[in-house]
Design a protein around this motif. Structure first.
Motif, mmCIF file in Angstrom:
data_model
loop_
_atom_site.group_PDB
_atom_site.id
_atom_site.type_symbol
_atom_site.label_atom_id
_atom_site.label_comp_id
_atom_site.label_asym_id
_atom_site.label_seq_id
_atom_site.Cartn_x
_atom_site.Cartn_y
_atom_site.Cartn_z
ATOM 1 N N PHE A 192 1.331 6.516 -6.829
ATOM 2 C CA PHE A 192 0.103 7.281 -7.095
ATOM 3 C C PHE A 192 0.369 8.781 -7.036
ATOM 4 O O PHE A 192 -0.098 9.540 -7.903
ATOM 5 N N ARG A 193 1.128 9.208 -6.053
ATOM 6 C CA ARG A 193 1.429 10.635 -5.931
ATOM 7 C C ARG A 193 2.340 11.116 -7.053
ATOM 8 O O ARG A 193 2.186 12.241 -7.557
ATOM 9 N N SER A 239 0.824 -1.213 0.000
ATOM 10 C CA SER A 239 0.000 0.000 0.000
ATOM 11 C C SER A 239 0.856 1.261 0.000
ATOM 12 O O SER A 239 0.560 2.223 -0.709
ATOM 13 N N ASP A 240 1.942 1.247 0.775
ATOM 14 C CA ASP A 240 2.838 2.415 0.801
ATOM 15 C C ASP A 240 3.501 2.634 -0.560
ATOM 16 O O ASP A 240 3.601 3.770 -1.037
ATOM 17 N N ASP A 272 -5.682 3.793 -8.263
ATOM 18 C CA ASP A 272 -6.687 4.184 -7.275
ATOM 19 C C ASP A 272 -7.493 2.976 -6.821
ATOM 20 O O ASP A 272 -7.700 2.762 -5.606
ATOM 21 N N ILE A 276 -5.202 0.616 -4.741
ATOM 22 C CA ILE A 276 -4.943 1.130 -3.388
ATOM 23 C C ILE A 276 -6.160 0.924 -2.489
ATOM 24 O O ILE A 276 -6.033 0.537 -1.321
ATOM 25 N N THR A 303 0.976 3.995 -2.966
ATOM 26 C CA THR A 303 0.665 5.392 -2.652
ATOM 27 C C THR A 303 1.750 6.328 -3.173
ATOM 28 O O THR A 303 1.458 7.411 -3.709
ATOM 29 N N ASN A 323 -5.981 -1.380 0.791
ATOM 30 C CA ASN A 323 -6.304 -0.796 2.102
ATOM 31 C C ASN A 323 -7.448 -1.543 2.781
ATOM 32 O O ASN A 323 -7.439 -1.700 4.016
#
Length: 258
Positions: free
Chosen positions: A45-46, A38-39, A162, A165, A42, A169
């Motif tokens: 994703f950013r 997940s990290d 998206d 993630i 992320t 999560n």
């Protein structure tokens, strides 16, 4: 369902305790791996989000430049330049192909473009007039198409990441808030039941030992009493057999007359 009631319906045995502990270890490792995944997603994703913002900002300037170049080409070459260009085009000069990129186990779609040099090798559009403006317009729109392909690739990857993630999560939260507490409560329940069984066995053994001890004392007391009964005639100077014979001889005495 909360507290100790949130546990698995299992038989409290030592074997089941080992099985549940192994499942807890697997759930802990899975939670750690999914958290790292997940990290990583992320972070990616950013990065994609930043690229999308910068690409959209440059997209406005590129489209403005290409539209202005088209206006110049129409002004110099005439309004019928559109029909001339369409007649001379035989095949696409840019081709788009798709591929997949693996990011932390998630396959992201990517779009790449390739230029076909043979498609424009014999292009004589604008030879009479406005040829330079037509080529400039063509170059401006090729650049716009390249930016559009890149933007489409980024937005598709953005949507795919998206969803990935969100799914990751949800799994992380399920392991952290449902699976692991349930397994821990199950382990506590099994340990408590095993301790209770151990206490019952210990109490049963104590009761059995106490019963055996009382039985041994009773038998020893009976043996002591029997020994006392046997030694009683010896204390009066007669043996046990003699005392018995004295009682039995009296019936055979013929000298007594009644």
């Amino acid at each position: 369902m909360s507290g100790q009631t949130q546990r698995l319906n299992v038989v409290p045995t030592v074997t089941m305790l080992g099985v549940v502990k192994a499942r807890l270890v697997g759930a802990t490792r899975g939670h750690a791996l999914l958290k790292k995944k997940s990290d990583a997603l992320t972070v990616q994703f950013r990065q994609i989000l930043k690229k999308i913002v910068s690409t959209k900002e440059s997209m406005g300037d590129i489209m403005k430049t290409s539209s202005f170049a088209l206006t110049e080409a129409k002004y110099v070459a005439g309004d019928n330049i559109k029909h001339v260009v369409l007649e001379n085009v035989k095949e696409a000069s840019l081709r788009v192909r798709s591929r997949q990129e693996n990011v932390a186990g998630v396959k992201l779609p990517k779009f790449d473009y390739t230029a076909n040099a043979d498609a424009t090798k014999n292009d004589l559009t604008g030879l009479a007039r406005g040829g330079q403006q037509v080529q400039q317009c063509r170059a401006a729109y090729i650049k716009a198409i390249e930016v559009l392909v890149e933007l489409a690739s980024l937005q598709t990857s953005f949507l795919t990441l998206d969803e990935a993630i969100k799914t990751t999560n949800r799994r992380v939260n399920a392991l952290e808030n449902v699976v692991k507490p349930r397994l821990e409560n199950t382990i506590s329940y099994i340990k408590g039941e095993l301790d209770e069984l151990e206490r019952e066995d210990f109490f049963r053994l104590k009761k059995i030992q106490g019963y055996k001890k009382r039985e041994i004392e009773r038998q020893m007391l009976q043996q002591n009493n029997s020994k006392l009964d046997t030694n009683l005639p010896l204390r009066k100077g007669l043996s046990y057999n003699s005392a018995h014979n004295l009682l039995s001889v009296g019936d055979k005495d013929e000298d007594i007359i009644f």
